[in-house]
Structures are given as structure tokens and as C-alpha cells.
Write a protein that holds these residues in place. Structure first.
Motif: not given
Length: 205
Positions: A76-79, A153-162, A164-174
Motif C-alpha cells: 500500500g505504501a509503495a503504491r 494522481l487519478r491517472d497513476a491510480a488507474r495505471d495501478l489498477g484502481f 481513482d486515487f480515492g480507491a487507491l488510498r482506501a485500499d492502501s490504508t485499509r
């Protein structure tokens, strides 16, 4: 990068960042320059590091719950770091833009970065509202950069499979938003009588 190496490097990175923040809050430095730290540990946010951690998590046996929890936290931190690294250029430009803004106040000019502290110390509500309005006006020229940062940030999150960035943050921070909201409501309910009592005494003065 192996999980063991990543843990060691991530711990060193976190220690360096927190040391710089401490020096600022302790008055030992005006504003920490984290660029050397970010450059030194840039590999932590590389795509290769993210993929290595994801692979290690996938291969870790289900019964190794502690190991999997640690790997999940590191991933999560790496993403998040990967997304922030992608947006670093526009983030730095936004910081320069906001830092260049100023507010006319009290017969002089105040840097935009000093306004939050002044708002916290201002006891007059009308003056706070006016200072807040001027601060927002000073920051408005940076809105395009702010939007560009969010888009990156949104594009980076999508590149990681999420999505948007909100979804990435929610998944990473649990973070469990519903649980946090419930706990906040409980805290407010418990402290409301004490707050109201002190507020009434203050208002009477």
C-alpha cells in the motif's frame, strides 16, 4: 527488491522524513528540503518495487497472517508513493505557486503559508472570515495546478489498477470510513456536555 530489503529501505526513508519534520517543528529548520531524501530512496516507488511486493504478497501462504499483513502494508505504501512520485513535478510547481501568493493584512504583506497559523490565533470571527477570504483569493491562481495534480494522481491510480486515487488510498490504508465515522460520533456524544459547559462559561464572560 526483496521484501526484506524494502522494509530496511522504507524504515530508513521514514526515519529521514520524520527527522526533517521534527527539526522544522522544533525550530531547528525553517522548511525541510526533502528532495535529497526523495532522490536517495526513489527506488521505493518504482514500478519494479510495486510488482515485487505484489508478487511476494501473492506467493505468501495464507496461514502466514502476520507476514501477509506486513506485505500488504508495504505494498500500500509503495503504491501511494508511486502515485505521488508520478505527480511530484506538478506538486512541486503547486507548492511554488502557493508559496508565491501573499495576503495584505495589518498594513503589511503576509505569505500564504503563514495564514493558517494566523487563522488559528485570530480571536475575532469577522477578521478570521476576512483573512480566510483573502487567503482563498490568493490561492485561486493555483487552481489549474491543483486540478492537474489531482488528474495526475487519478491517472497513476488507474495505471495501478484502481478506479481513482480515492480507491487507491482506501485500499492502501485499509481505512474503514464507516467505523471511523461511528467512532467520531461516539466521541462527540461523550464530549459534548463538557464542551457545552465550558462554552457557556466562556460566553458568559
Amino acid at each position: 527488491m526483496s521484501p526484506t530489503d524494502y522494509r530496511r529501505e522504507f524504515a530508513a526513508y521514514t526515519s529521514a522524513v520524520e527527522r526533517a519534520r521534527f527539526e522544522r517543528h522544533a525550530g531547528l529548520a525553517e522548511r525541510p528540503d526533502l528532495r535529497p531524501v526523495e532522490e536517495r530512496y526513489a527506488d521505493l516507488w518504482s514500478r519494479g518495487a510495486v510488482e515485487d511486493l505484489a508478487r511476494a504478497l501473492e506467493e505468501a501462504p495464507e496461514q502466514f497472517e502476520t507476514e501477509r499483513a506486513g506485505l500488504r502494508a508495504l505494498l500500500g505504501a509503495a503504491r501511494l508513493g508511486r502515485a505521488e512520485a508520478e505527480a511530484r513535478e506538478v506538486t512541486e510547481e503547486l507548492g511554488r505557486c502557493e508559496g508565491a501568493g501573499g495576503v495584505e493584512w495589518g498594513g503589511g504583506r503576509v505569505g500564504a503559508g503563514d495564514v493558517p497559523g494566523m487563522l488559528g490565533r485570530e480571536t475575532d470571527a469577522a477578521r478570521r472570515r476576512e483573512l480566510w477570504r483573502r487567503w482563498l483569493d490568493a490561492l485561486r491562481p493555483c487552481d489549474d495546478l491543483r486540478a492537474a495534480r489531482l488528474e495526475t494522481l487519478r491517472d497513476a491510480a488507474r495505471d495501478l489498477g484502481f478506479d481513482d486515487f480515492g480507491a487507491l488510498r482506501a485500499d492502501s490504508t485499509r481505512a474503514d470510513a464507516a467505523r471511523l465515522a461511528a467512532e467520531a460520533e461516539l466521541f462527540l456524544a461523550r464530549t459534548a456536555p463538557t464542551y457545552s459547559a465550558h462554552l457557556s462559561r466562556w460566553a458568559a464572560l
